[in-house]
Design a protein around this motif. Structure first.
Motif, PDB file in Angstrom:
ATOM      1  N   ALA A  38      65.007  32.734  54.802  1.00 45.39           N
ATOM      2  CA  ALA A  38      65.739  31.732  54.021  1.00 45.39           C
ATOM      3  C   ALA A  38      67.096  31.441  54.666  1.00 45.39           C
ATOM      4  CB  ALA A  38      65.915  32.197  52.580  1.00 45.39           C
ATOM      5  N   CYS A  39      67.746  32.463  55.183  1.00 42.32           N
ATOM      6  CA  CYS A  39      69.021  32.263  55.884  1.00 42.32           C
ATOM      7  C   CYS A  39      68.820  31.388  57.118  1.00 42.32           C
ATOM      8  CB  CYS A  39      69.623  33.609  56.292  1.00 42.32           C
ATOM      9  SG  CYS A  39      70.272  34.593  54.922  1.00 42.32           S
ATOM     10  N   ILE A  40      67.790  31.689  57.898  1.00 37.78           N
ATOM     11  CA  ILE A  40      67.521  30.929  59.119  1.00 37.78           C
ATOM     12  C   ILE A  40      67.166  29.483  58.767  1.00 37.78           C
ATOM     13  CG2 ILE A  40      65.972  30.704  61.110  1.00 37.78           C
ATOM     14  CD1 ILE A  40      65.800  33.833  61.063  1.00 37.78           C
ATOM     15  N   GLU A  41      66.334  29.297  57.763  1.00 42.39           N
ATOM     16  CA  GLU A  41      65.948  27.948  57.347  1.00 42.39           C
ATOM     17  C   GLU A  41      67.142  27.147  56.842  1.00 42.39           C
ATOM     18  OE1 GLU A  41      62.687  28.578  54.642  1.00 42.39           O
ATOM     19  OE2 GLU A  41      61.498  29.497  56.235  1.00 42.39           O
ATOM     20  N   ALA A  42      68.191  27.847  56.375  1.00 44.79           N
ATOM     21  CA  ALA A  42      69.409  27.184  55.914  1.00 44.79           C
ATOM     22  C   ALA A  42      70.366  26.889  57.076  1.00 44.79           C
ATOM     23  CB  ALA A  42      70.109  28.048  54.862  1.00 44.79           C
ATOM     24  N   GLY A  43      69.914  27.184  58.305  1.00 49.64           N
ATOM     25  CA  GLY A  43      70.730  26.878  59.478  1.00 49.64           C
ATOM     26  C   GLY A  43      71.667  27.984  59.908  1.00 49.64           C
ATOM     27  N   ARG A  44      71.465  29.167  59.397  1.00 57.42           N
ATOM     28  CA  ARG A  44      72.300  30.309  59.782  1.00 57.42           C
ATOM     29  C   ARG A  44      71.636  31.006  60.978  1.00 57.42           C
ATOM     30  NH1 ARG A  44      72.673  30.789  53.757  1.00 57.42           N
ATOM     31  NH2 ARG A  44      74.884  30.518  53.259  1.00 57.42           N
ATOM     32  N   TYR A  45      72.095  30.677  62.180  1.00 59.44           N
ATOM     33  CA  TYR A  45      71.474  31.184  63.402  1.00 59.44           C
ATOM     34  C   TYR A  45      72.283  32.282  64.076  1.00 59.44           C
ATOM     35  CZ  TYR A  45      68.907  26.836  62.771  1.00 59.44           C
ATOM     36  OH  TYR A  45      68.155  25.809  62.250  1.00 59.44           O
ATOM     37  N   HIS A  46      73.419  32.619  63.514  1.00 59.21           N
ATOM     38  CA  HIS A  46      74.241  33.711  64.049  1.00 59.21           C
ATOM     39  C   HIS A  46      74.273  34.786  62.975  1.00 59.21           C
ATOM     40  CE1 HIS A  46      75.332  31.414  67.554  1.00 59.21           C
ATOM     41  NE2 HIS A  46      75.499  30.374  66.758  1.00 59.21           N
ATOM     42  N   LEU A  47      73.361  35.760  63.116  1.00 67.37           N
ATOM     43  CA  LEU A  47      73.163  36.775  62.095  1.00 67.37           C
ATOM     44  C   LEU A  47      73.596  38.154  62.565  1.00 67.37           C
ATOM     45  CD1 LEU A  47      69.602  36.032  60.659  1.00 67.37           C
ATOM     46  CD2 LEU A  47      71.796  35.462  59.641  1.00 67.37           C
ATOM     47  N   ILE A  48      74.229  38.857  61.657  1.00 66.65           N
ATOM     48  CA  ILE A  48      74.493  40.282  61.828  1.00 66.65           C
ATOM     49  C   ILE A  48      73.728  40.962  60.704  1.00 66.65           C
ATOM     50  CG2 ILE A  48      76.218  42.117  61.711  1.00 66.65           C
ATOM     51  CD1 ILE A  48      78.260  40.019  62.760  1.00 66.65           C
ATOM     52  N   VAL A  49      72.804  41.839  61.060  1.00 71.25           N
ATOM     53  CA  VAL A  49      72.077  42.611  60.055  1.00 71.25           C
ATOM     54  C   VAL A  49      72.742  43.981  59.986  1.00 71.25           C
ATOM     55  CG1 VAL A  49      69.851  43.537  59.314  1.00 71.25           C
ATOM     56  CG2 VAL A  49      69.954  41.325  60.491  1.00 71.25           C
ATOM     57  N   ASP A  50      73.434  44.207  58.880  1.00 67.21           N
ATOM     58  CA  ASP A  50      74.196  45.436  58.662  1.00 67.21           C
ATOM     59  C   ASP A  50      73.279  46.466  58.008  1.00 67.21           C
ATOM     60  OD1 ASP A  50      75.896  47.473  57.772  1.00 67.21           O
ATOM     61  OD2 ASP A  50      77.545  46.072  57.386  1.00 67.21           O
TER      62      ASP A  50
END
Length: 112
Positions: A38-50
């Protein structure tokens, strides 16, 4: 579903930080996949998975992170992980994934 499992996110300095707490295994990976998709589909392509709050991770969790990294790169994005638990970190070293996934000890450092 594990009662102690939780996932949330925040946007900071151009990054989306997804915080995962609890165990990452066959029963929680579908929820993590759906949330991050859902984050990626919302255009969030710079992710940090904590993953600081993660006490255990199995191979399904590793596979999911590899898949997310590939998916984000198709959008010219970036995936960074935050891991401090020695047992979780050991899995990345045993599988040599520490060489292909960026691992940091804090979200602040990962944003640099």
């Amino acid at each position: 579903m594990h009662p102690e499992f939780a996932i949330s996110h925040r946007d900071e300095k151009g990054w989306t930080v997804v915080e995962v707490h609890g165990e990452v295994d066959v029963s929680t990976v579908p929820r993590i996949r759906e949330y991050i998709s859902a984050c990626i589909e919302a255009g969030r392509y710079h992710l940090i998975v904590d993953l600081v709050g993660v006490s255990f991770m199995d191979s399904t969790g590793l596979g999911l992170l590899v898949h997310i990294g590939k998916r984000i790169r198709t959008h010219a994005g970036d995936l960074r992980l935050v891991i401090t638990n020695p047992n979780v970190l050991q899995i990345f070293h045993i599988t040599n994934l520490h060489q292909s996934l960026q691992i940091h000890d804090s979200a602040k450092v990962a944003m640099e």
